[in-house]
Design a protein around this motif. Structure first.
Motif: not given
Lengths: 172, 172, 172, 172, 172, 172, 172, 172
Positions: D130, D134, D147-148, D150-151, D154-155
């Motif tokens: 990751i 980044e 990435l956004g 993915y985040k 994940m939440a």
């Protein structure tokens, strides 16, 4: 008002050499107007007096114990064995192992006998005071309000550092 | 009685894999009849929801937070940054460093933001429950009485082991 | 040229006492001509302001975060929870445990939320600056060239020590 | 599109026994569509080939190195000595000291030669992937967008755990 | 006799700040009349020169390498990767972790690449010198004889302390 | 040839439970054709016999001692106290502290009495064998040549792993 | 009475630099009127003389050994290997690892060879003296009585600190 | 003979789960014919009963206490606070920190209150038994003689391992 001055927190130290560290706890309690009792009482050197104190403390108004000790730091655990009031442990930095021994001796309590353990040294001592206030504040709205103000002023104090930080950078 | 069932303790875990350990906390709260809320909320993966929960919790009756996390265990500290209610930290055993990282990340809090830290793993989870009860018992005589009984029965349970200890010696 | 002066790196510190250590980072960024913002922002004492800063930083040009903290060092992890830009962590030496706590609290992040962790203290602070430059250099040939020169001059500086080493031996 | 498939990340491992751990890195890179090269190259057993690989890597498109090693884990440091591209270190759990040796050998780099160190073991391997994404995302808007997402996912995955958590409590 | 003065031991240090510690090694070699070369050469900052030195050393007569480094102490391991001559490692005390990092980075070498590791700091530096002499003495009867005398005089020096020990007791 | 078979290395173990680990040393010596003696001799349980063996060993051709012990691992140090031949220490993994005790007890020798310490466990045992060969090779060109070949074949074995590494990745 | 003055305790130190620490042991023995012998004898530098002393000590009346050493602290273990009299170990604080090495080297003895280990440094030295007296007191009623008085006076000394503790608080 | 059967050693354990470890102590005492009492008594869960037992023990003939506990292992220290008879501490391996906590909590006693600490786990338990016998043997020639025989047979048992060691090597 007299109720407010009734001693509610007992600060016990294994040795009077712990006092300079525990003053960070004392100052918090004084800042919040919480009356406290402070004693040098050792789990090992004065075990009988320690137990007697712990047993009699609730009768005097004590509702939270703060215990500070270093090395094989048994004081908080011994107190917790004799009371069902919350016990807060402050591991004091020890000469050789720098408080790792004090921390593990304080925090690794067996199931059934909790000690709410703080950081090693002055930060821990200060936080023990605040934690005691947080506990008392649950049934004391004045303390609760003060805690909110304390938190805000702490934030402001951090933020105020930013005014001069760039200047400080240039000074190094 | 409905007051007794109002949720007073919030158990937050960084991951649902912490649940088997935190059941030792859950069982204590159920044994003492303390209503609790239990949530998986991560300081890192759901930071916004974690803060929102902490801010809204007092409105739902929460008076004590129990936070469990492993490795770089920031959950208890993050909660403590957003509340003035007592926060109890339970360091979860981590895969490689066996919870030493979890313990230090939880207990070594800076001055101003206390986390009452328990032992690593199941003993710590159990003690987090008892410590929460001890705090609530300060303004709840029923809980205080139950704590006294719990302590007595714990002692009796230890002493009862002695009946069979010599026989057990012969069995090895 | 104005683009070059746009702040690209944010240096956040948990406390202004971390500044003497973080000056090693500041000096590297200045040496490489990388514009930076430097702030005292605590994960615990100013959590709201910290998150707000992290959220707004990309809008000001920030592409890399450097976070320095000691003890239960949560700052880098908290930042990483709120951004997808690279976060570099610098563990600050703590009073008792000498930064072992700071290191483990910074590096042992759970899967999903990376913090690129540097050495404890000044070496780590300096390397945080260089690492930030290495990241920015991927899309900035001028920085890349400077990095090559920096590495060469570092080697020459080491080799130059050998001229006087035998003489120094005789001086002891 | 061919540009996207150009290898940008090199994963080097000190031993092929590190592969099961480093698969957590591989899977992240594949999930994000980042082309990678993976090699077993030892700082100690194949030092010449390791250096040659590091020197030639930029010519093949490599922009970020991920290095995994255990025990006296020198691989990341040796790579960092020969490149000015970002080097990410993953300490592998070692048989006796459980990765404490690997961690300290990787992270405690001297000033001038940074290694962005991740957690010990699988979490660290995943985060290395990751973190590499980044870094690459700074000049790749597609990766930044992923990435956004993915985040967020994940939440959501953490929050979804809460649906069944109370039921799970009853199952224990 | 000229053969005796041929340099047989190379003392390499990662930094010239290691010299005060390594003087304990230098003095032993001078006491035993073993010619040595001493260099500041870093595994990370001058990797190419370090390898070149190690490759050329046997041609100059070097038969034993002594390598001193602190923190992520890779120097001894890197040398051992490029030679089949015995490499002796001296972990230098580091600023925060006091040499625990240096020790583990030096001693925990993977199978195939041995480093004979000494104690942290001055005792280790002195012993590196003696260990080098012990190795050389296997094919040098003069050194072997001197080692026997050195051991005897060391014992006598310890025993001589006993003459005044009771008097010293009374002085405290 | 008979000279080659003369025992030159003594492998001493504090307990016969160390044998599985020390087989990694035995196999290296057999691979290099170095004759060895192997004994269970304890610094604590058979101190007299241990010293007698060490004193008599040089007469039988022993030139290098390898000592393996765990816990309060005194064997290598005790041997080093009675000889001026090189002593190589192998810390054996201990049941609770996993060899950290064994490592520190072996490596932290006082000035004057060196022990060339290897890694904890099997890697250390293997390296003890190689290190002994490196020492003997200083006056044995055949061994020196074999060491060169061993190093090359070790490198080739690592590089050969790369043929199948991408395939292995797909298998996970 | 002459019997009382017969030397019953041997204090052995690995180095005369341990004397300032061991004076805490000496003073206790003098306070209790226990005759002692004190010697600098090293497990490594004077192994033969150490063993000879241990073997002859019982003939001179010695019944308890106190052994102090730092680093790879083998002295207590070596003594215990040669006697069946009780051996008390005092780990001396070491320069880098602060006595963690000394402690583990002293306490982690293998089954069969006990060393009764005390705390690191001065507290341990003092307690070694008291522990020796406790052992001798089992067959010496005078010593037993003195121990009871010592314990009482120690408690009184702690309790006396409480007279001035509140005043001291105000002085900070 | 009846005198010989009078209980002279008390083995106290913090938990009955410590029994499998403490059986190594029990077996030694039985082998030497020393009568013992064995009890589960916790410093924290049954503090009153523990103190009562310690106070009454001398009246029953107890002359040496052996105390086993894990984690924040306070049992030995608490006993030592209430007696002037020798207290031997056995640190029990704990679930997460593997007995490092137990060891430090047991051994790092403050000046005035000694605990003769043994190794973590079974070796320590066995040695506690032998150490107790060594203490009792000072006034019991039969035990002293048995100790001499035990030591000899231990040495013979080690030496006997050497008969088959070369064969065992070939079996691996």
């Amino acid at each position: 008002m007299s109720a407010k001055l009734k001693t509610q927190v007992a600060i016990l130290m294994g040795s009077d050499t712990d006092l300079p560290v525990m003053m960070s706890c004392v100052r918090i309690l004084e800042e919040f107007g919480v009356a406290y009792d402070i004693k040098v009482l050792s789990a090992h050197r004065t075990p009988t007096e320690t137990v007697r104190y712990v047993k009699q403390a609730p009768g005097k108004g004590i509702r939270v114990f703060v215990a500070a000790a270093g090395g094989a730091a048994h004081l908080a655990g011994v107190i917790a064995g004799h009371t069902t009031y919350p016990v807060i442990g402050v591991p004091i930095e020890s000469p050789s192992l720098k408080g790792l021994d004090s921390l593990l001796s304080t925090v690794q309590m067996p199931g059934g006998i909790p000690v709410g353990t703080m950081a090693i040294g002055k930060s821990g001592a200060k936080n023990a005071g605040i934690f005691a206030v947080e506990i008392l504040a649950l049934s004391n709205p004045t303390l609760a309000k003060k805690l909110g103000q304390y938190k805000k002023s702490m934030a402001q104090s951090v933020l105020a550092k930013n005014k001069s930080i760039k200047k400080k950078c240039r000074q190094y």
